[in-house]
Design an enzyme around this catalytic site. Structure first.
Site, PDB file in Angstrom:
ATOM      1  N   TYR A  78       8.477   7.619  12.263  1.00 16.75           N
ATOM      2  CA  TYR A  78       7.531   7.090  11.362  1.00 16.75           C
ATOM      3  C   TYR A  78       6.887   5.885  11.891  1.00 16.75           C
ATOM      4  O   TYR A  78       5.971   5.272  11.995  1.00 16.75           O
ATOM      5  CB  TYR A  78       7.777   7.293  10.032  1.00 16.75           C
ATOM      6  CG  TYR A  78       6.758   6.655   9.246  1.00 16.75           C
ATOM      7  CD1 TYR A  78       5.498   7.210   8.827  1.00 16.75           C
ATOM      8  CD2 TYR A  78       7.036   5.445   8.451  1.00 16.75           C
ATOM      9  CE1 TYR A  78       4.556   6.331   8.185  1.00 16.75           C
ATOM     10  CE2 TYR A  78       6.172   4.526   7.849  1.00 16.75           C
ATOM     11  CZ  TYR A  78       4.726   5.179   7.869  1.00 16.75           C
ATOM     12  OH  TYR A  78       3.676   4.510   6.886  1.00 16.75           O
TER      13      TYR A  78
ATOM     14  N   ARG B  58      -0.677   3.255  15.732  1.00 19.50           N
ATOM     15  CA  ARG B  58      -1.823   3.475  14.740  1.00 19.50           C
ATOM     16  C   ARG B  58      -2.386   1.696  14.763  1.00 19.50           C
ATOM     17  O   ARG B  58      -3.545   1.518  14.686  1.00 19.50           O
ATOM     18  CB  ARG B  58      -1.371   3.637  13.282  1.00 19.50           C
ATOM     19  CG  ARG B  58      -2.655   3.729  12.408  1.00 19.50           C
ATOM     20  CD  ARG B  58      -2.529   4.373  11.311  1.00 19.50           C
ATOM     21  NE  ARG B  58      -1.148   4.027  10.530  1.00 19.50           N
ATOM     22  CZ  ARG B  58      -0.663   4.419   9.496  1.00 19.50           C
ATOM     23  NH1 ARG B  58      -1.478   5.491   8.805  1.00 19.50           N
ATOM     24  NH2 ARG B  58       0.244   4.124   8.920  1.00 19.50           N
TER      25      ARG B  58
ATOM     26  N   TYR C 125       3.697  -4.857   4.424  1.00 18.73           N
ATOM     27  CA  TYR C 125       4.985  -4.757   4.123  1.00 18.73           C
ATOM     28  C   TYR C 125       5.799  -5.696   4.993  1.00 18.73           C
ATOM     29  O   TYR C 125       5.632  -5.696   6.245  1.00 18.73           O
ATOM     30  CB  TYR C 125       5.323  -3.367   4.681  1.00 18.73           C
ATOM     31  CG  TYR C 125       5.246  -2.271   3.559  1.00 18.73           C
ATOM     32  CD1 TYR C 125       4.830  -2.618   2.221  1.00 18.73           C
ATOM     33  CD2 TYR C 125       5.159  -1.047   3.856  1.00 18.73           C
ATOM     34  CE1 TYR C 125       4.475  -1.657   1.205  1.00 18.73           C
ATOM     35  CE2 TYR C 125       4.801  -0.034   2.921  1.00 18.73           C
ATOM     36  CZ  TYR C 125       4.430  -0.265   1.581  1.00 18.73           C
ATOM     37  OH  TYR C 125       4.308   0.909   0.788  1.00 18.73           O
TER      38      TYR C 125
ATOM     39  N   ARG D  66      -4.664   1.634  -0.123  1.00 17.18           N
ATOM     40  CA  ARG D  66      -4.105   2.266  -0.940  1.00 17.18           C
ATOM     41  C   ARG D  66      -5.081   3.241  -1.546  1.00 17.18           C
ATOM     42  O   ARG D  66      -4.889   4.285  -2.030  1.00 17.18           O
ATOM     43  CB  ARG D  66      -3.705   1.437  -2.419  1.00 17.18           C
ATOM     44  CG  ARG D  66      -2.370   0.604  -2.128  1.00 17.18           C
ATOM     45  CD  ARG D  66      -1.260   1.263  -1.686  1.00 17.18           C
ATOM     46  NE  ARG D  66      -0.161   0.453  -1.341  1.00 17.18           N
ATOM     47  CZ  ARG D  66       0.827   0.981  -0.770  1.00 17.18           C
ATOM     48  NH1 ARG D  66       1.232   2.173  -0.728  1.00 17.18           N
ATOM     49  NH2 ARG D  66       1.990   0.011  -0.412  1.00 17.18           N
TER      50      ARG D  66
ATOM     51  N   GLU E  99       5.169  12.526  -3.401  1.00 14.48           N
ATOM     52  CA  GLU E  99       4.040  11.702  -2.891  1.00 14.48           C
ATOM     53  C   GLU E  99       2.965  12.267  -3.441  1.00 14.48           C
ATOM     54  O   GLU E  99       2.973  13.555  -3.209  1.00 14.48           O
ATOM     55  CB  GLU E  99       4.174  11.587  -1.486  1.00 14.48           C
ATOM     56  CG  GLU E  99       3.069  10.431  -1.081  1.00 14.48           C
ATOM     57  CD  GLU E  99       3.214   9.842   0.548  1.00 14.48           C
ATOM     58  OE1 GLU E  99       4.350   9.345   0.768  1.00 14.48           O
ATOM     59  OE2 GLU E  99       2.288  10.396   1.220  1.00 14.48           O
TER      60      GLU E  99
HETATM   61  C1  3EB Z   1       3.979   4.014   1.180  1.00  9.26           C
HETATM   62  O1  3EB Z   1       3.288   3.566  -0.019  1.00  9.26           O
HETATM   63  C2  3EB Z   1       4.442   5.513   1.093  1.00  9.26           C
HETATM   64  O2  3EB Z   1       1.682   5.566   6.858  1.00  9.26           O
HETATM   65  O3  3EB Z   1      -0.270   6.242   6.379  1.00  9.26           O
HETATM   66  C3  3EB Z   1       1.696   6.834   2.091  1.00  9.26           C
HETATM   67  C4  3EB Z   1       0.494   6.950   2.413  1.00  9.26           C
HETATM   68  C5  3EB Z   1       2.773   6.266   3.031  1.00  9.26           C
HETATM   69  C6  3EB Z   1       0.126   6.683   3.763  1.00  9.26           C
HETATM   70  C7  3EB Z   1       0.649   5.813   6.153  1.00  9.26           C
HETATM   71  C8  3EB Z   1       2.593   6.022   4.117  1.00  9.26           C
HETATM   72  C9  3EB Z   1       1.085   6.272   4.590  1.00  9.26           C
HETATM   73  O4  3EB Z   1       4.368   3.111   2.043  1.00  9.26           O
HETATM   74  C10 3EB Z   1       4.281   5.942   2.381  1.00  9.26           C
END
Ligand code: 3EB
Length: 343
Positions: A149, A156, A209, A222, A330
């Site tokens: 991941y 990306r 992050y 989001r 999720e």
């Molecule tokens: C998060 O909130 C959970 O890397 O495209 C959710 C939706 C998550 C998309 C991505 C990762 C991705 O970090 C993980």
């Protein structure tokens, strides 16, 4: 589910039982963008309308269904090199599938794939990515000393930062889910009109992050609001039990589901406060997909979501792995929004 009368050009998703598929497709032609199967229980080869896509994730809901994306506008299909496409005047649904060559690290495959998609979008006029889904096997597995991941996030990020100086403002909503096998797959929706990214007030933006989660932060928004002259959609990214940037409720699928719903509620509240003229249409005009890491947790997750007060929309449950090992569930979704007429 019928298209709402107030929003005739809506994009809609419908979960259709295999036995009803031919009837739905016949009545809908030529408005099908994509038919997506999960788990390969159904044979999609004979459909021949829109894109047919198989995602290697088994369904937990019974009976198994197909995910049908359609537009009320006419759809044409095409292929741009290795990207399969179904498009209307306003939007394109695309799918790129790449088998990972042995000996190649995932970020290289991801970077090349994203560059292809970004290039296609720029050249085609469907310049604005609205929603992306990423599926690949072994999401939590180690590849040469780094989790796949995290390698995915690197590739990306590299592609977005090559194409855009300030890419935060153009990031689409997204999901990234680990499959049981198969190629690296990217599904995407792009439009001629820009999508407006939205962030969650309860969560640190994924692109911000801290490095403890990987060398490059995840490049997604989001949620995205897509507003055109004919309709409006809200795309909500895969949403999990994360507050700030920390995973909540380790080992507890019920509490993780409740926390995830609080996160989605907070996003919907933000849409409401920023765009008071946009109304969430009826629950039946939305669609939810729930990814469950462990089959054993399905009953408790289903119990939380099955309750009437959370019956936001039809739900498809699939078994899939999330990007952090501690995440057990999720939830993602899409809604058509109605635009309040001017007084
Ligand atoms: C998060 O909130 C959970 O890397 O495209 C959710 C939706 C998550 C998309 C991505 C990762 C991705 O970090 C993980």
């Amino acid at each position: 589910m019928r298209p709402s009368s107030s929003n005739l050009d809506a994009l809609t998703v419908q979960y259709v039982q295999a036995s009803d598929l031919s009837q739905v497709l016949e009545s809908e032609e030529p408005h099908i963008l994509a038919v997506i199967g999960h788990g390969g229980e159904q044979s999609l080869s004979a459909i021949g309308k829109g894109l047919t896509i198989n995602v290697s994730l088994s369904q937990l809901s019974q009976p198994p269904v197909l995910e049908v994306w359609r537009s009320s506008a006419p759809v044409l299909c095409d292929q741009a090199q290795d990207i399969r496409l179904a498009f209307t005047e306003e939007a394109v649904f695309g799918c790129l599938e790449v088998s990972e060559p042995s000996g190649k690290v995932l970020e290289d495959v991801v970077r090349a794939s994203y560059e292809r998609i970004l290039e296609y979008c720029a050249q085609s006029g469907y310049a604005h990515l609205l929603r992306m889904w990423n599926y690949f096997p072994g999401i939590n597995a180690d590849q040469n000393g780094l989790e796949r991941y995290k390698r995915f996030c690197m590739g990306r990020y590299q592609a977005f930062s090559t194409y855009y100086k300030e890419f935060v403002s153009i990031l689409p909503a997204a999901s990234a889910v680990g499959t049981h096998g198969g190629p690296f797959q990217v599904l995407f929706l792009a439009g001629k009109q820009t999508g407006i990214p939205l962030e969650n007030p309860r969560q640190v933006s994924a692109y911000a992050y801290p490095q403890i989660y990987g060398p490059q932060s995840p490049s997604f928004a989001r949620a995205t609001v897509h507003r055109t002259s004919t309709g409006c959609q809200l795309f909500v990214s895969g949403t999990a039990s994360i507050v700030g940037h920390a995973t909540q409720h380790h080992g507890d699928p019920t509490k993780q589901t409740l926390e995830t719903l609080s996160n989605i509620d907070a996003l919907l509240d933000r849409v409401h406060s920023e765009y008071p003229e946009l109304l969430l249409a009826k629950p039946s005009e939305g669609w939810l997909k729930v990814f469950v890491r462990n089959q054993a947790d399905f009953p408790s997750i289903h119990e939380v979501l099955g309750g009437d007060e959370h019956a936001l929309a039809p739900i498809l449950y699939v078994l899939g792995e999330m990007c952090r090992k501690e995440l057990l569930v999720e939830i993602e979704g899409m809604w058509n929004l109605s635009i309040m007429p001017n007084e």
